[in-house]
Design a protein around this motif. Structure first.
Motif, PDB file in Angstrom:
ATOM      1  N   PHE A   1      73.899  75.008  46.807  1.00 11.49           N
ATOM      2  CA  PHE A   1      73.910  76.390  46.329  1.00 11.49           C
ATOM      3  C   PHE A   1      73.392  76.437  44.900  1.00 11.49           C
ATOM      4  O   PHE A   1      74.121  76.083  43.956  1.00 11.49           O
ATOM      5  CB  PHE A   1      75.331  76.978  46.383  1.00 11.49           C
ATOM      6  N   PRO A   2      72.127  76.833  44.700  1.00  9.45           N
ATOM      7  CA  PRO A   2      71.647  77.036  43.331  1.00  9.45           C
ATOM      8  C   PRO A   2      72.525  78.049  42.602  1.00  9.45           C
ATOM      9  O   PRO A   2      72.907  79.079  43.165  1.00  9.45           O
ATOM     10  CB  PRO A   2      70.227  77.569  43.556  1.00  9.45           C
TER      11      PRO A   2
ATOM     12  N   GLU B   1      74.969  57.517  62.187  1.00 10.85           N
ATOM     13  CA  GLU B   1      75.754  58.576  61.570  1.00 10.85           C
ATOM     14  C   GLU B   1      74.970  59.277  60.462  1.00 10.85           C
ATOM     15  O   GLU B   1      74.233  58.633  59.712  1.00 10.85           O
ATOM     16  CB  GLU B   1      77.048  58.009  60.993  1.00 10.85           C
ATOM     17  N   THR B   2      75.128  60.586  60.374  1.00  9.49           N
ATOM     18  CA  THR B   2      74.511  61.364  59.296  1.00  9.49           C
ATOM     19  C   THR B   2      75.547  62.278  58.653  1.00  9.49           C
ATOM     20  O   THR B   2      76.567  62.604  59.281  1.00  9.49           O
ATOM     21  CB  THR B   2      73.342  62.222  59.823  1.00  9.49           C
ATOM     22  N   HIS B   3      75.297  62.674  57.411  1.00 10.01           N
ATOM     23  CA  HIS B   3      76.157  63.604  56.684  1.00 10.01           C
ATOM     24  C   HIS B   3      75.300  64.773  56.201  1.00 10.01           C
ATOM     25  O   HIS B   3      74.238  64.554  55.608  1.00 10.01           O
ATOM     26  CB  HIS B   3      76.815  62.914  55.493  1.00 10.01           C
ATOM     27  N   THR B   4      75.762  65.981  56.453  1.00  9.59           N
ATOM     28  CA  THR B   4      75.029  67.172  56.042  1.00  9.59           C
ATOM     29  C   THR B   4      75.681  67.767  54.795  1.00  9.59           C
ATOM     30  O   THR B   4      76.894  67.976  54.756  1.00  9.59           O
ATOM     31  CB  THR B   4      75.005  68.227  57.157  1.00  9.59           C
TER      32      THR B   4
ATOM     33  N   PRO C   1      68.929  74.816  50.432  1.00  9.91           N
ATOM     34  CA  PRO C   1      68.623  74.040  51.654  1.00  9.91           C
ATOM     35  C   PRO C   1      69.749  73.066  51.986  1.00  9.91           C
ATOM     36  O   PRO C   1      70.448  72.564  51.105  1.00  9.91           O
ATOM     37  CB  PRO C   1      67.340  73.297  51.270  1.00  9.91           C
ATOM     38  N   LYS C   2      69.912  72.804  53.270  1.00 10.44           N
ATOM     39  CA  LYS C   2      70.825  71.754  53.699  1.00 10.44           C
ATOM     40  C   LYS C   2      70.112  70.412  53.614  1.00 10.44           C
ATOM     41  O   LYS C   2      68.947  70.299  53.965  1.00 10.44           O
ATOM     42  CB  LYS C   2      71.297  71.994  55.136  1.00 10.44           C
TER      43      LYS C   2
ATOM     44  N   ARG D   1      77.149  71.490  45.252  1.00  8.68           N
ATOM     45  CA  ARG D   1      76.978  70.758  46.500  1.00  8.68           C
ATOM     46  C   ARG D   1      78.344  70.562  47.160  1.00  8.68           C
ATOM     47  O   ARG D   1      79.337  70.356  46.476  1.00  8.68           O
ATOM     48  CB  ARG D   1      76.322  69.401  46.261  1.00  8.68           C
ATOM     49  N   SER D   2      78.349  70.622  48.475  1.00 12.55           N
ATOM     50  CA  SER D   2      79.595  70.430  49.219  1.00 12.55           C
ATOM     51  C   SER D   2      79.289  69.782  50.555  1.00 12.55           C
ATOM     52  O   SER D   2      78.251  70.043  51.167  1.00 12.55           O
ATOM     53  CB  SER D   2      80.290  71.774  49.446  1.00 12.55           C
TER      54      SER D   2
END
Length: 822
Positions: free
Chosen positions: A514-515, A507-510, A589-590, A554-555
Motif C-alpha cells: 500500500f503506497p 510454497e509461496t507467500h503473497t 501491487p501484490k 506491507r502486510s
C-alpha cells in the motif's frame, strides 16, 4: 538432594528414593481379576499423556528439561475416576501407564527434531510422528523380553524409584488418600498467570536490568510458572548449579568478550559482519558463548556416559544373562495373571516390521546402513536405559549422552563414507532421534512395568497400554512442536543482494502493498518521526518500507487499503493516531515470494528458510520460533525458544560433517566442564546453565530455594517429598503454564496474529488515559518504564512464589491416607 545420591543429569528431574527392598507380595493377588484395561482407562490415559507430553515439549525446547508425569497422572486418574463413581487400582495403573508414555517421547522429539530448523529444514508433522512412534514402539518392544529378567528376577536388587513411587501413590489412593485438588489448582493458577502476561501482556515476561560498572553485564529473569515449578522439583542443588552456569555466561564471559573485543575492527565468527562493540549481550551470547556452552554440554554428557560405563557394561551383561536364563526355564507358559507377557512372536515380528518401516518410510530418509545403526544402538541403549533407571532412577539416566554418542559415531561413519551433504545431516539427526526416543521410552516403560509388578497388574495388558500411549502421544507431539514454532515464527526483512538460492520449494507467500502519502513534515507536526511510526506499525503487523523513496506499507495478511488505514498507532509521545490520518493509502501491487532453503557447508548466510523475489534474490528471513537467531525487531521482543539440546546436536552434526566448527570456543567449554568435574561438581547442569539464557535459569533457582526452605521446615523423607503438596502444585504450574503457552500459539496461528493483538491490553488501550497509560508503563509495551515495569512484574512473580511456598508448607501430602472412620 540428600547427601550421597548419584549426580543428577539434566534430562530428568530427581524423584523419590525408595525404601529398602523386601519380599514381593503384589497388592492385588494373582488369583483375583478386578477391572483393569478398559476403554475409558485407555482414553483417560491417552488424554493425560497428551497434556503432559505437550508440557514436556514446551519445557524441552525452552530449557532442555522434562518432568516425570507418572505421579501427577496417577493422582489425577484416582481423583477423576473417584468423581465418576469408582475404579480399581489396576485400572488406575493402566491410566498411569498410558499417560506416562507421552513424556518419554516428548523429550527425544523436542530435544532432537528442532535441530532440523538450524540445519535449514522444516519440521514435518509426518516425520515427527514417525520418529516418535517408531522410537517409542522400539523401546516398548525391546522391554517385553527384558521384563522377566529386570523386573521379576532382579526384584529386591533393582529398586526402580519412579515405578515404586507411582505404586505407592496408587496404593494410597486405593486406601482413600491422594490430593488431586492441589494439582488442579496449580494447573489453573499456572494457566491463568501465563495468559495474563503472555496473552494479555499485563506484565513483562522477562525482567532485566543492566549491571552498572560491568560492560554488557545483565541480570534477568522470566516470571514463568513452569520454570518456577521445575526449579522446585529438581531441588536446590541442581537449580543452584544451573543458575551458576548462567552467572558465568552473563556476568563473566559476555562482559569479558565485550571488554576485550570492543577495540576490534574486524568481526569474528558472525555472518552479518557485526563488530563486538555493536552487539547486545544476547547477540554476543548467540555469536560466541553458545559454542562455549555447546562444548561444555557435550563434555558433560559424555562424562556422564563414561561415568556410567561400568554400570552400562554390567547392566548389558546381566540383562542378557537374565534374559537367557528366563527363556531357558521351560516350555510351559506361566498361567498366573501377573506373569503373562505378550508372546515373543509379537517382539520378533514387530521388530522386523519396525526395521522395514524405518528403512522404507520416505519422510525419514534413512538408508539401510542407518537403519542397522538404529537397531544396534537402540537395542543396546534400551537395555542399558532400563537397567540404569532400575538402579539409580531416571534422574541420573544419561539420555543426552547416549544421543550424543549415537550422533558422534553416526557422523564419523558418514564422514568415512563421504556422506557429508545436507541430506546426510538430515539422516544422521533422524538416526540419533529415534535411538534417543527408544532409550528414553525404554527406561520409562521399565518403571511402568515395575509399578504394575508391585500393585499386581497384568503385564500383557500393561504392554498394550504402553503401545496405545505411545501412538496417541506421537500423533500430537509433532503437532505441538510445529504449533509452537509456527506461532513464534517471524518474517523479518533481511536482503542479501548477492546471494542466490537454488533450493526452492513449491510454497509461496503473497504480500500486500500500500503506497502511503505520508511526509516527514506531517509526522513532525504530530510530534513523531519515521522510526517511531515504523515501530508502531510493526507492533500492528505491518512493515514500513522506504527503500524506493516512496513510503509503502506491507502486510502478509489478507487486508485492504481501508483495513490498513483504520489501524490505530500508539506513538511514543502518548498519542494515538490512525494510519489514514497521517496520509492516504492506495492499493499497490501484490508481490509473490518463493520459499527457499539455505543449507550446506559453504553458505554466505546462516542456514535457514528465506523468501526470494522474482529476481531470485533473498529479501526476507523466515526466522523460526525454536532456535531463531533474531530475538527482537523494531523494538518488539520476539518469542523465542532456546532449544539447547537441539542447538548442541546441530553443532555436532555441522562440526563433524562440514569440519568448520570454531574449536577454540568449543574447547573452552570442554575445559570448563573438566574443571568442574575436578572440583567435584556435576558439570552437566552447570553446562546447561551456560547454554541457557540467564532469564531461564533464574526462576529455576528461585524454585530450588523455595524447595530448600520447605524441606528445612517440613522435613520428612525424600520419598515423602515427592508426594508433597509443593511437588504436586509445581506439577500443576508446569502443565498449566505450558498448555497456556501452546494455546496462545494456536491463537496466533488460527487468526494470523489478530486474536493475540486483540487481547494485548496495553496496545488496545493505548498510551492515553489512566489505565492505558499505567499498563503501557508497567506491562509488555515499548513504552514500558525500565524500573516500574520490573517492580510490577516482580510483584506478580513474588505472589506466585509465595503461593507455592504457602501451599508446600501447609498442604497435606498425597502419600498420607486418611485415618479410618471409627
Amino acid at each position: 538432594m540428600a547427601h550421597g545420591t548419584p549426580p543428577v543429569a539434566e534430562d530428568r528431574v530427581p524423584v523419590a528414593e525408595v525404601h529398602a527392598a523386601h519380599a514381593h507380595t503384589p497388592y492385588v493377588s494373582p488369583d483375583k481379576s478386578p477391572l483393569e484395561m478398559t476403554i475409558r482407562g485407555l482414553a483417560l490415559g491417552s488424554i493425560l499423556g497428551v497434556v503432559f507430553a505437550a508440557s514436556s515439549v514446551y519445557l524441552a525446547i525452552k530449557v532442555g528439561l522434562t518432568v516425570s508425569a507418572s505421579i501427577p497422572v496417577a493422582v489425577l486418574s484416582i481423583a477423576i475416576f473417584r468423581a465418576l463413581g469408582n475404579s480399581s487400582i489396576l485400572e488406575n495403573t493402566i491410566v498411569q501407564t498410558a499417560g506416562s508414555a507421552g513424556e518419554s517421547l516428548a523429550f527425544g522429539v523436542a530435544a532432537a527434531l528442532p535441530a532440523l530448523l538450524l540445519l535449514g529444514y522444516d519440521i514435518s508433522l509426518t516425520h515427527a510422528f514417525l520418529t516418535a512412534a517408531l522410537g517409542g514402539v522400539l523401546g516398548v518392544l525391546m522391554m517385553i523380553p527384558l521384563r522377566q529378567g529386570l523386573i521379576v528376577q532382579e526384584h529386591g536388587k533393582l529398586p526402580y524409584p519412579e515405578g515404586t513411587a507411582s505404586a505407592d501413590v496408587l496404593i494410597v489412593g486405593e486406601q482413600g488418600g491422594t490430593n488431586a485438588r492441589t494439582v488442579i489448582i496449580g494447573f489453573l493458577v499456572g494457566g491463568v498467570y501465563k495468559f495474563l502476561y503472555s496473552g494479555m501482556k499485563l506484565f513483562k515476561e522477562v525482567l532485566s536490568t543492566p549491571i552498572k560498572g560491568l560492560k554488557s553485564a545483565e541480570l534477568s529473569t522470566e516470571v514463568s510458572p513452569e520454570l518456577l515449578g521445575v526449579g522446585y522439583i529438581i531441588g536446590p542443588r541442581v537449580a543452584a548449579i544451573t543458575f551458576a552456569g548462567g552467572v558465568l555466561s552473563y556476568l563473566i564471559l559476555i562482559p569479558a568478550i565485550s571488554f576485550f573485543g570492543s577495540g576490534l575492527e574486524q568481526p569474528l565468527l558472525v555472518h552479518n559482519g557485526m563488530l563486538i562493540r555493536d552487539m547486545s549481550p544476547d547477540q554476543i551470547r548467540n555469536a560466541y558463548v553458545l559454542y562455549i556452552g555447546a562444548g561444555a554440554v557435550a563434555t558433560g554428557g559424555l562424562i556422564s556416559l563414561i561415568r556410567s560405563m561400568p554400570t552400562i557394561i554390567g547392566a548389558f551383561q546381566r540383562s542378557v544373562a537374565t534374559l537367557r536364563a528366563s527363556r531357558n526355564q521351560g516350555g510351559a507358559p506361566q498361567l498366573l495373571r501377573t506373569e503373562q507377557d505378550l508372546p515373543i512372536t509379537v517382539v520378533l515380528v514387530g521388530s522386523l516390521l519396525l526395521v522395514l518401516a524405518i528403512w522404507l518410510a520416505p519422510p525419514l530418509q534413512v538408508n539401510f546402513i542407518s537403519a542397522i545403526l538404529i537397531v544396534i544402538f537402540g537395542f543396546f541403549f534400551v537395555t542399558v536405559s532400563a537397567r540404569i533407571t532400575g538402579e539409580i532412577g531416571s534422574s541420573s539416566n544419561p539420555i543426552s549422552g547416549m544421543v550424543v554418542a549415537t550422533l558422534l559415531v553416526t557422523c564419523l561413519v558418514y564422514l568415512l563414507l563421504g556422506w557429508t551433504s545436507s541430506e546426510d545431516r538430515f539422516m544422521a539427526l533422524t538416526t540419533a532421534a529415534i535411538v534417543g526416543i527408544a532409550a528414553s521410552n525404554g527406561g520409562t516403560t521399565a518403571q511402568d512395568l515395575k509399578t504394575a509388578f508391585l500393585v499386581g497388574g497384568t503385564p500383557r495388558k500393561q504392554q498394550v497400554a504402553l503401545f496405545v500411549g505411545v501412538l496417541t502421544s506421537a500423533m500430537f507431539i509433532g503437532m505441538v512442536l510445529v504449533t509452537l514454532n509456527r506461532g513464534a515464527t517471524a518474517i523479518i526483512p533481511e536482503p542479501h543482494p548477492n546471494v542466490k538460492v537454488t533450493d526452492l520449494t513449491e510454497e509461496t507467500h503473497t504480500q500486500r502493498t500500500f503506497p502511503w502519502a505520508v511526509t516527514a513534515q506531517t509526522l513532525a507536526a504530530r510530534g513523531t518521526d519515521e522510526a517511531a511510526v515504523r515501530k508502531a506499525l510493526w507492533a500492528q503487523g505491518y512493515e514500513l518500507n522506504t527503500q524506493s523513496g516512496t513510503p509503502e506499507l506491507r502486510s502478509w495478511r489478507e487486508v485492504t487499503a481501508q483495513d490498513a488505514g483504520a489501524v490505530t498507532l500508539n506513538l511514543a509521545n502518548d498519542a494515538q493516531v490512525k494510519v489514514s490520518e497521517l496520509g492516504t493509502l492506495t492499493e499497490g501491487p501484490k508481490r509473490t515470494y518463493k520459499e527457499g532453503h539455505v543449507r550446506g557447508a559453504d553458505t554466505p548466510v546462516p542456514a535457514g528458510k528465506y523468501l526470494i523475489d522474482e529476481a531470485g534474490t533473498i529479501q526476507y528471513v523466515v526466522d523460526p520460533g525454536i532456535g531463531g537467531r533474531i530475538s527482537s525487531y523494531e523494538g518488539q521482543q520476539l518469542t523465542r525458544y532456546s532449544a539447547p539440546k537441539a542447538q548442541l546436536f546441530a553443532l555436532i552434526i555441522d562440526g563433524i560433517l562440514t569440519q568448520r566448527l570454531p574449536w577454540d570456543l568449543v574447547l573452552l567449554g570442554v575445559f570448563i566442564a573438566l574443571m568442574l568435574e575436578l572440583c567435584g561438581v556435576s558439570s552437566l547442569p552447570f553446562a546447561v546453565g551456560v547454554y541457557l539464557p540467564i532469564s531461564s535459569s533464574t526462576p529455576l533457582f528461585v524454585g530450588g530455594m523455595v524447595r530448600y526452605l520447605v524441606d528445612r521446615v517440613r522435613g520428612g523423607t525424600a520419598a515423602e517429598s515427592e508426594f508433597s503438596p509443593g511437588t504436586l502444585l509445581s506439577s500443576g504450574y508446569i502443565a498449566g503454564g505450558s498448555i497456556a503457552g501452546v494455546l496462545i500459539a494456536i491463537l496466533e496461528i488460527a487468526s494470523d496474529g489478530a486474536l493475540t493483538r486483540a487481547i494485548n491490553l496495553p496496545a488496545m488501550l493505548g498510551h492515553m488515559g489512566g489505565l492505558g497509560g499505567f499498563l503501557n508503563a508497567v506491562g509488555e509495551s515499548e513504552a514500558a518504564h525500565p524500573l516500574w515495569s520490573n517492580i510490577w512484574g516482580l510483584v506478580f512473580f513474588a505472589g506466585l512464589t509465595a503461593f507455592l511456598l504457602r501451599s508446600a508448607l501447609k498442604g497435606e501430602s498425597a502419600a498420607v491416607a486418611p485415618a479410618p472412620k471409627k
